[in-house]
Scaffold this motif. Structure first.
Motif, PDB file in Angstrom:
ATOM      1  N   GLY A 194       0.817  -1.207   0.000  1.00 10.85           N
ATOM      2  CA  GLY A 194       0.000   0.000   0.000  1.00 10.85           C
ATOM      3  C   GLY A 194       0.850   1.256   0.000  1.00 10.85           C
ATOM      4  O   GLY A 194       2.080   1.205  -0.018  1.00 10.85           O
ATOM      5  N   PRO A 195       0.222   2.421   0.052  1.00 10.97           N
ATOM      6  CA  PRO A 195       0.954   3.685  -0.058  1.00 10.97           C
ATOM      7  C   PRO A 195       1.671   4.116   1.216  1.00 10.97           C
ATOM      8  O   PRO A 195       2.619   4.894   1.154  1.00 10.97           O
ATOM      9  CB  PRO A 195      -0.156   4.683  -0.416  1.00 10.97           C
ATOM     10  N   ALA A 196       1.253   3.633   2.387  1.00 14.14           N
ATOM     11  CA  ALA A 196       1.849   4.139   3.638  1.00 14.14           C
ATOM     12  C   ALA A 196       1.909   3.046   4.707  1.00 14.14           C
ATOM     13  O   ALA A 196       1.315   3.169   5.781  1.00 14.14           O
ATOM     14  CB  ALA A 196       1.046   5.331   4.146  1.00 14.14           C
ATOM     15  N   PRO A 197       2.641   1.952   4.466  1.00 18.76           N
ATOM     16  CA  PRO A 197       2.648   0.844   5.426  1.00 18.76           C
ATOM     17  C   PRO A 197       3.330   1.175   6.748  1.00 18.76           C
ATOM     18  O   PRO A 197       3.117   0.479   7.744  1.00 18.76           O
ATOM     19  CB  PRO A 197       3.407  -0.266   4.675  1.00 18.76           C
ATOM     20  N   PHE A 198       4.151   2.229   6.761  1.00 20.62           N
ATOM     21  CA  PHE A 198       4.879   2.575   7.980  1.00 20.62           C
ATOM     22  C   PHE A 198       4.296   3.806   8.688  1.00 20.62           C
ATOM     23  O   PHE A 198       4.906   4.335   9.608  1.00 20.62           O
ATOM     24  CB  PHE A 198       6.357   2.831   7.655  1.00 20.62           C
ATOM     25  N   GLU A 199       3.129   4.221   8.250  1.00 27.37           N
ATOM     26  CA  GLU A 199       2.552   5.441   8.814  1.00 27.37           C
ATOM     27  C   GLU A 199       2.261   5.309  10.300  1.00 27.37           C
ATOM     28  O   GLU A 199       2.593   6.200  11.100  1.00 27.37           O
ATOM     29  CB  GLU A 199       1.270   5.816   8.069  1.00 27.37           C
ATOM     30  N   SER A 200       1.686   4.180  10.708  1.00 25.78           N
ATOM     31  CA  SER A 200       1.291   4.041  12.109  1.00 25.78           C
ATOM     32  C   SER A 200       2.509   3.957  13.022  1.00 25.78           C
ATOM     33  O   SER A 200       2.528   4.577  14.097  1.00 25.78           O
ATOM     34  CB  SER A 200       0.406   2.804  12.297  1.00 25.78           C
ATOM     35  N   ILE A 201       3.545   3.228  12.635  1.00 23.14           N
ATOM     36  CA  ILE A 201       4.725   3.143  13.491  1.00 23.14           C
ATOM     37  C   ILE A 201       5.467   4.475  13.497  1.00 23.14           C
ATOM     38  O   ILE A 201       6.081   4.854  14.504  1.00 23.14           O
ATOM     39  CB  ILE A 201       5.660   1.988  13.059  1.00 23.14           C
ATOM     40  N   GLY A 202       5.387   5.215  12.406  1.00 16.34           N
ATOM     41  CA  GLY A 202       5.983   6.541  12.385  1.00 16.34           C
ATOM     42  C   GLY A 202       5.358   7.451  13.424  1.00 16.34           C
ATOM     43  O   GLY A 202       6.054   8.212  14.109  1.00 16.34           O
ATOM     44  N   LYS A 203       4.048   7.371  13.566  1.00 16.08           N
ATOM     45  CA  LYS A 203       3.357   8.183  14.575  1.00 16.08           C
ATOM     46  C   LYS A 203       3.793   7.789  15.978  1.00 16.08           C
ATOM     47  O   LYS A 203       3.962   8.653  16.853  1.00 16.08           O
ATOM     48  CB  LYS A 203       1.841   8.026  14.422  1.00 16.08           C
ATOM     49  N   ILE A 205       6.725   6.458  16.855  1.00 17.99           N
ATOM     50  CA  ILE A 205       8.093   6.930  17.069  1.00 17.99           C
ATOM     51  C   ILE A 205       8.121   8.438  17.283  1.00 17.99           C
ATOM     52  O   ILE A 205       8.830   8.943  18.167  1.00 17.99           O
ATOM     53  CB  ILE A 205       8.980   6.528  15.876  1.00 17.99           C
ATOM     54  N   ASN A 206       7.353   9.167  16.509  1.00 21.41           N
ATOM     55  CA  ASN A 206       7.329  10.629  16.647  1.00 21.41           C
ATOM     56  C   ASN A 206       6.789  11.068  17.999  1.00 21.41           C
ATOM     57  O   ASN A 206       7.089  12.182  18.453  1.00 21.41           O
ATOM     58  CB  ASN A 206       6.492  11.246  15.532  1.00 21.41           C
ATOM     59  N   SER A 207       6.014  10.225  18.644  1.00 18.10           N
ATOM     60  CA  SER A 207       5.439  10.587  19.944  1.00 18.10           C
ATOM     61  C   SER A 207       6.377  10.287  21.111  1.00 18.10           C
ATOM     62  O   SER A 207       6.106  10.699  22.248  1.00 18.10           O
ATOM     63  CB  SER A 207       4.116   9.829  20.159  1.00 18.10           C
ATOM     64  N   LEU A 208       7.470   9.565  20.856  1.00 17.27           N
ATOM     65  CA  LEU A 208       8.380   9.195  21.938  1.00 17.27           C
ATOM     66  C   LEU A 208       9.193  10.398  22.403  1.00 17.27           C
ATOM     67  O   LEU A 208       9.700  11.179  21.607  1.00 17.27           O
ATOM     68  CB  LEU A 208       9.335   8.085  21.479  1.00 17.27           C
ATOM     69  N   SER A 209       9.341  10.513  23.707  1.00 11.80           N
ATOM     70  CA  SER A 209      10.132  11.599  24.284  1.00 11.80           C
ATOM     71  C   SER A 209      11.556  11.116  24.565  1.00 11.80           C
ATOM     72  O   SER A 209      11.821   9.914  24.653  1.00 11.80           O
ATOM     73  CB  SER A 209       9.496  12.076  25.593  1.00 11.80           C
ATOM     74  N   ASP A 210      12.472  12.061  24.725  1.00 12.36           N
ATOM     75  CA  ASP A 210      13.843  11.706  25.087  1.00 12.36           C
ATOM     76  C   ASP A 210      13.876  10.970  26.419  1.00 12.36           C
ATOM     77  O   ASP A 210      14.707  10.079  26.629  1.00 12.36           O
ATOM     78  CB  ASP A 210      14.710  12.961  25.169  1.00 12.36           C
ATOM     79  N   ASN A 211      12.973  11.339  27.310  1.00 11.86           N
ATOM     80  CA  ASN A 211      12.926  10.685  28.614  1.00 11.86           C
ATOM     81  C   ASN A 211      12.551   9.208  28.476  1.00 11.86           C
ATOM     82  O   ASN A 211      13.094   8.346  29.178  1.00 11.86           O
ATOM     83  CB  ASN A 211      11.919  11.393  29.522  1.00 11.86           C
TER      84      ASN A 211
END
Length: 268
Positions: A194-203, A205-211
């Motif tokens: 499909g066009p965006a198979p990594f979209e959900s895991i990208g979200k 990862i983007n939500s993870l904090s340095d802590n």
């Protein structure tokens, strides 16, 4: 800390010589410890960091804990004492019922096929080249009908002998990646589509904090850090920097691995 109460049997497969044990919480685990075949506590360290990161990325993996293996238990078992198993904290993964002999039918029966793209990215983040070509590192759990990630002794490319210098050298762009090939890959790649198979895991990862990333490296057993050949303070610091670098640059990783997935359509 949970303790090993009884040795059930040595596992037939695995270069690290794991054992199935019964612990005093009433559960059976597969444990890994330093021994004559590993020569280092980096085996347990690798397993622990990979487990914690997999949980942070919402991936299916058997529940794991650090459990205590006493010298008296080692002395009571000829198989353990014969490989000079080291007492103290060891990595323990809950024993699950199922198989590592995955077929396309088992993949199709799995309830978590949506995780397959995330599993590929996870292995690139930790530079695990020992999953998709190895029959033993994916597990079909019959109770949950899910594919589980198992066995992370050989991550960071050089597995049990990686160095902080190597992890520092991998922090570059374009990113360092591991090749994707093998029998499991030939089946699993078809679920990256499909066009965006990594979209959900990208979200995720983007939500993870340095802590949250820092917490991956908290409470590392001091026993794993005592000797030069084991896990040094410098190793932990560089490993933390490396994992953070990989997570921050996951879009570049996806650009590099796009070519492996012919059913991944559209943009990168």
């Amino acid at each position: 800390m949970i303790t090993v109460e009884k040795i059930i049997e040595p596992n037939k497969n695995g270069r690290t010589h794991p054992f199935t044990v019964l612990c005093n919480d009433g559960l059976e685990y597969v444990i890994k410890m330093k021994n004559d075949f590993t020569n280092t506590h980096k085996v347990e360290f690798n397993e622990l960091i990979a487990y914690r990161l997999a949980k942070l990325m919402n991936l299916s993996i058997p529940t794991a804990k650090i459990v205590c293996l006493s010298q008296s238990i080692i002395d009571s078992d000829a198989n353990l004492s014969g490989i000079q198993a080291v007492s103290g904290p060891c990595f323990a993964s809950e024993l699950r019922r199922g198989t590592t002999a995955l077929t396309r039918d088992l993949f199709n029966a799995a309830k978590n096929l949506n995780e397959i793209p995330s599993m590929f990215l996870f292995d690139e983040i930790i530079l695990n080249d020992d999953r998709w070509s190895n029959w033993g590192n994916l597990f079909y759990d019959v109770n949950s009908s899910r594919i589980l990630l198992i066995d992370h002794s050989d991550i960071f490319i050089n597995g049990q002998i990686w160095t902080s210098y190597e992890l520092n050298s991998y922090q570059c762009l374009p990113p360092t990646t591991v090749s994707l090939d093998g029998r499991n890959y030939e089946i699993a790649k078809d679920y990256v589509k499909g066009p965006a198979p990594f979209e959900s895991i990208g979200k995720v990862i983007n939500s993870l904090s340095d802590n949250q990333i820092n917490n991956l490296f908290k409470d590392i057993p001091i026993e794993w850090q005592k000797n030069e050949e084991d896990v040094s303070t410098e190793d932990i610091i560089e490993c933390k920097k490396f994992v953070l670098f990989q997570l921050r640059n996951y879009p570049s990783i996806l650009n590099e691995i796009h070519k492996y997935f012919p059913s991944w359509k559209g943009g990168k």
